[in-house]
Scaffold this active site. Sequence first.
Site, PDB file in Angstrom:
ATOM      1  CB  CYS A  15       1.592   5.373   9.670  1.00 46.97           C
ATOM      2  SG  CYS A  15       2.275   5.184  11.553  1.00 46.97           S
ATOM      3  CB  CYS A  89       0.733   3.915  14.827  1.00 46.26           C
ATOM      4  SG  CYS A  89       0.610   3.676  12.781  1.00 46.26           S
ATOM      5  CB  CYS A  93      -6.593  -2.506   8.529  1.00 44.02           C
ATOM      6  SG  CYS A  93      -5.525  -1.697   8.391  1.00 44.02           S
TER       7      CYS A  93
END
Length: 140
Positions: A15, A89, A93
């Site tokens: 997050c 959120c 990645c």
Amino acid sequence: MSTETAKKPSVLFVCVHNAGRSQMAAAFLTTLSQGAIEVRSAGSQPADKVNPAAVEAMAELGIDMSAEIPKVLTTEAVKESDVVITMGCGDTCPIFPGKRYEDWELEDPAGQGIDAVRPIRDDIKARIEDLIASLTPAAR
């Protein structure tokens, strides 16, 4: 070292600030899996400290997160994890083949009081219980 130890599944919770949702998820997974799963959490822009309302909400269930600190997301952490879970959120990645990626749409507890954080905490706990069942079939 046994082959069981080497095969322990690992999960990374991501997050942006690594201060609320991902910290609660990591604490639940650490506690509820009783060491059967390796747990990491991180964020692309870590906050200075973990959300105090998240710490309080977890303490109500007997889980102490007061010593946790937000950590920065690294490519290595993603590479070393079997499952990468983002917390709704919009964090990005690195994508590696062979990994399981999930996005959990969860309300942001940032700036909210304990009454608003409790339902988020409970939602995370239910998701963690399902995750443990999917990673450790023998646990059921």
